[in-house]
Write an enzyme that holds these catalytic residues in place. Structure first.
Site, PDB file in Angstrom:
ATOM      1  CE  LYS A  98      -3.115   2.636   2.874  1.00  0.00           C
ATOM      2  NZ  LYS A  98      -3.535   2.837   4.265  1.00  0.00           N
ATOM      3  N   GLY A 159      -7.465   9.091  10.662  1.00  0.00           N
ATOM      4  CA  GLY A 159      -7.656   9.213  12.113  1.00  0.00           C
ATOM      5  C   GLY A 159      -8.722  10.212  12.520  1.00  0.00           C
ATOM      6  CB  ALA A 185      -8.166   7.432   5.610  1.00  0.00           C
ATOM      7  N   GLY A 186     -10.683   7.558   7.707  1.00  0.00           N
ATOM      8  CA  GLY A 186     -11.746   8.464   8.115  1.00  0.00           C
ATOM      9  C   GLY A 186     -13.042   7.798   8.534  1.00  0.00           C
ATOM     10  CG  ASN A 207      -5.421   1.399  12.021  1.00  0.00           C
ATOM     11  OD1 ASN A 207      -5.604   0.710  13.018  1.00  0.00           O
ATOM     12  ND2 ASN A 207      -4.264   1.982  11.810  1.00  0.00           N
ATOM     13  CB  THR A 208      -8.445   5.405  13.735  1.00  0.00           C
ATOM     14  OG1 THR A 208      -7.285   5.737  12.967  1.00  0.00           O
ATOM     15  CG2 THR A 208      -8.438   6.207  15.019  1.00  0.00           C
TER      16      THR A 208
END
Lengths: 259, 368
Positions: A98, A159, A185-186, A207-208
């Site tokens: 990635k 994040g 993301a987000g 992830n986050t």
């Protein structure tokens, strides 16, 4: 639904939820979260991997059978991303990578221009390249030309847990891109992951929202369910959304009066 | 140009009357915002904000977890030499202090590095006093090359260098710079640095920017708390970090809030900075620069460091020693200052896991 595998780099994937491994309070939670989510693709920051470190080696916590997707977090330009990708492959991390090229530590927004360059170099070297990008159609076309296996546009900054702030641009990418669109993301809540899938995204990467949940394992399961729900809804052909409610047909109802 | 231009905009700022005008509702409004301005940051450093420290802490915690997760990067300092030509009145290594000075030879550097690396750490910070004669750039370069065999990240905290010298050290494997201005207030600075090259305020102030121009990856700035009004020094530190982040978006910018510690020479810090003050500073900085790193050294005692883990800190030292050659033993060495937390890397890791945080030993891959 049985044949609804997402194929990337020749590999069929049954789960359309990809998972990140940063930010967990303990790496030992990673295999449990992966199992609960059913994810088959797990991304790991090469900058964090110490292949000699045993327990503290994050890559050692990725269950066998999952595709290890090393990422180039920390790269500020194409040259650094290429070097990190090569390091990962030399260390036995496989051919998937990635690409993350970020030269803005304030907003962590990717540099599409450098990302296209790194993609071209690595794809030519036989990597299966999944580039993280700002959702721009022209950049997606160039990434396709450069040999990317998918594009990974952001829903909102890394994040931020702010959901699909880039919705209009994502929709255009989904409609126009020749490559699978993986929203990365987000995404802060399972409902937002479901929404991305309903829009027609091929997959999402989270992830986050999982790693920093009070119960990361349960949250991984919740995201898995949401992704499946969203995908099923997309395949079912959702009813069109109307601006107003209609009780009957006020304009053309008379046509049926004679019957 | 440079940060000095921004410093001068606030040089004659009416701090006290400004603080007097800040009210509780002002602080609440600021805490409701996603992004805050430099003057909002100043308000969060004000006496009026002290009443809102719990609200600030809750928000700072959430912002930090979102940006950095439940992780804490660990590093350790390695003192290479204590020769110094400066006369900083507050420092144990200052030229007037009489003690046996020494520097590590390259074999000793290797031995200390091996000992530290065996604890699992992969981030190291090397320090010297200011002596271009005893610890020249060529010596630093040789040390960095040795350390590159053991560590994935090598940072320097040495005297200010020219841009091409930073470039030379980056080429040898340095990726981070720590440069404390010590005191941002220019008048106070002059009084605390009576002799030596460190008298040159501007040369030190612009050093982080020279390193950024040379391609450094991370820059850590800071004021030594206790030498001047902590609120204004904290404000200028934040401004300096924000300035560097804006000018060099690719650089990871962080700050340290070091408080004065007892040291050889017995200098008494003129300003008392309480635990409460320190916490307010850390929280305000986190809210001002959500992505900015915050580094906490072993100047602070263990119990306080443990409690600061969830409040915005992103990097902590462990297994520290502030004397040259202090780890490999041998002759009795003099410390730059007394440390307050002598826990080993393993002990720090256990503490972090117990608090729900993952110790991160490696967060960069050297690509030399």
């Amino acid at each position: 639904m049985t044949n609804d595998a997402l194929v990337i780099g020749g590999r069929p994937l049954r789960s359309r939820l990809f998972m990140g491994t940063g930010k967990f309070p303990d790496n030992r939670l990673i295999p449990r979260a992966v199992e609960a989510s059913g994810t088959e693709v797990v991304t790991v920051a090469v900058r964090r991997v110490d292949f000699d470190a045993g327990e503290e080696n994050m890559a050692a916590h990725v269950p066998a059978g999952c595709v290890l997707l090393p990422n180039t977090s920390g790269a500020r330009n194409a040259a650094e991303a290429v070097r990190i990708a090569r390091l990962a492959r030399a260390a036995g991390c496989g051919d998937w990578v990635k690409i993350e090229v970020i030269n803005d530590n304030r907003y962590l927004l990717p540099d599409n221009f450098e990302t296209v360059q790194a993609t071209a170099v690595l794809a030519a070297e036989g990597f299966i390249v999944l580039p993280y990008m700002s959702p721009d159609l022209e950049a997606a076309r160039r990434l396709a030309d450069a040999g990317a296996a998918a594009v990974m546009p952001l829903g909102s900054p890394i994040g931020s847990n702010r959901g699909l702030r880039t919705r209009e641009l994502l929709q255009i990418l989904i409609e126009e891109s020749a490559l699978p669109v993986i929203v990365d993301a987000g995404l802060g809540k399972p409902s937002e992951a479901a929404e991305a899938m309903e829009m027609g995204a091929a997959a999402v990467l989270v992830n986050t929202a999982i790693a920093t949940a009070r119960d990361p394992v349960a949250m991984a399961r919740a995201f898995s369910l949401a992704v499946r729900a969203g995908r099923t809804a997309f395949l079912s052909g959702p009813a069109p959304v109307r601006e107003e409610a209609y009780a009957s047909s006020p304009l053309t109802g008379f046509l049926y009066d004679e019957e | 140009m440079g940060f000095h231009t921004e410093y001068q905009r606030y040089k004659d700022f009416p701090w006290d009357s400004h603080f007097d005008r800040i009210s509780g509702p002002d602080i609440r409004r600021i805490l409701a915002r996603d992004t805050i301005t430099p003057l909002d940051y100043l308000a969060l450093l004000s006496p009026a904000a002290e009443e809102y420290i719990e609200e600030m802490a809750r928000k700072a915690h959430l912002v930090t977890v979102r940006q950095f997760g439940y992780t804490m990067t660990l590093y350790t300092p390695l003192y290479l030499g204590d020769h110094c030509v400066n006369h900083c009145v507050y420092c144990g290594f200052q030229a007037n202090n009489r003690f046996t000075r020494r520097k590590l030879d390259l074999e000793e550097v290797d031995a200390e590095a091996a000992l530290i690396a065996a604890t699992g750490l992969r981030h190291i910070l090397i320090l010297t006093g200011e002596s271009r004669e005893m610890t020249p750039v060529s010596y630093l370069r040789d040390c960095v090359r040795i350390l590159g065999r053991y560590f994935s990240s090598v940072s320097i905290e040495v005297y200010p260098l020219e841009e091409d010298e930073y470039g030379e050290l980056i080429g040898a494997g340095v990726d981070g710079l720590t440069m404390f201005q010590e005191v941002y207030n220019e008048n106070a600075y002059a009084g605390l640095h009576p002799a030596g090259p460190k008298r040159n305020y501007r040369y030190r102030l612009d050093a982080p920017e020279r390193a950024c121009s040379a391609g450094i990856r991370t820059v850590n700035v800071g004021a030594l708390l206790g030498l001047h009004s902590w609120r204004t020094e904290a404000f200028f530190t934040g401004l300096h970090a924000a300035y560097l982040q804006r000018r060099y978006p690719g650089v990871e910018v962080s700050m340290s809030p070091p408080r004065m510690r007892p040291q050889l020479g017995g200098f008494e810090a003129p300003v008392k900075v309480s635990d409460r003050n320190l916490v307010q500073y850390i929280l305000a900085f986190r809210l001002f620069l959500p992505r900015g790193g915050i580094t906490l050294s072993t100047r602070e005692r263990a119990e306080l460091r443990d409690r600061l883990v969830p409040l915005g800190v992103t990097k902590m030292s462990a297994g520290s020693c502030t004397a040259v050659g202090g780890r490999t033993g041998g002759e009795q060495a003099t410390a730059q200052f007394d440390i307050s937390d002598d826990r080993s890397v393993a002990q720090m890791s256990r503490m972090l896991y117990n608090r729900g945080y993952q110790p991160v030993f490696k967060d960069w891959t050297a690509m030399g």
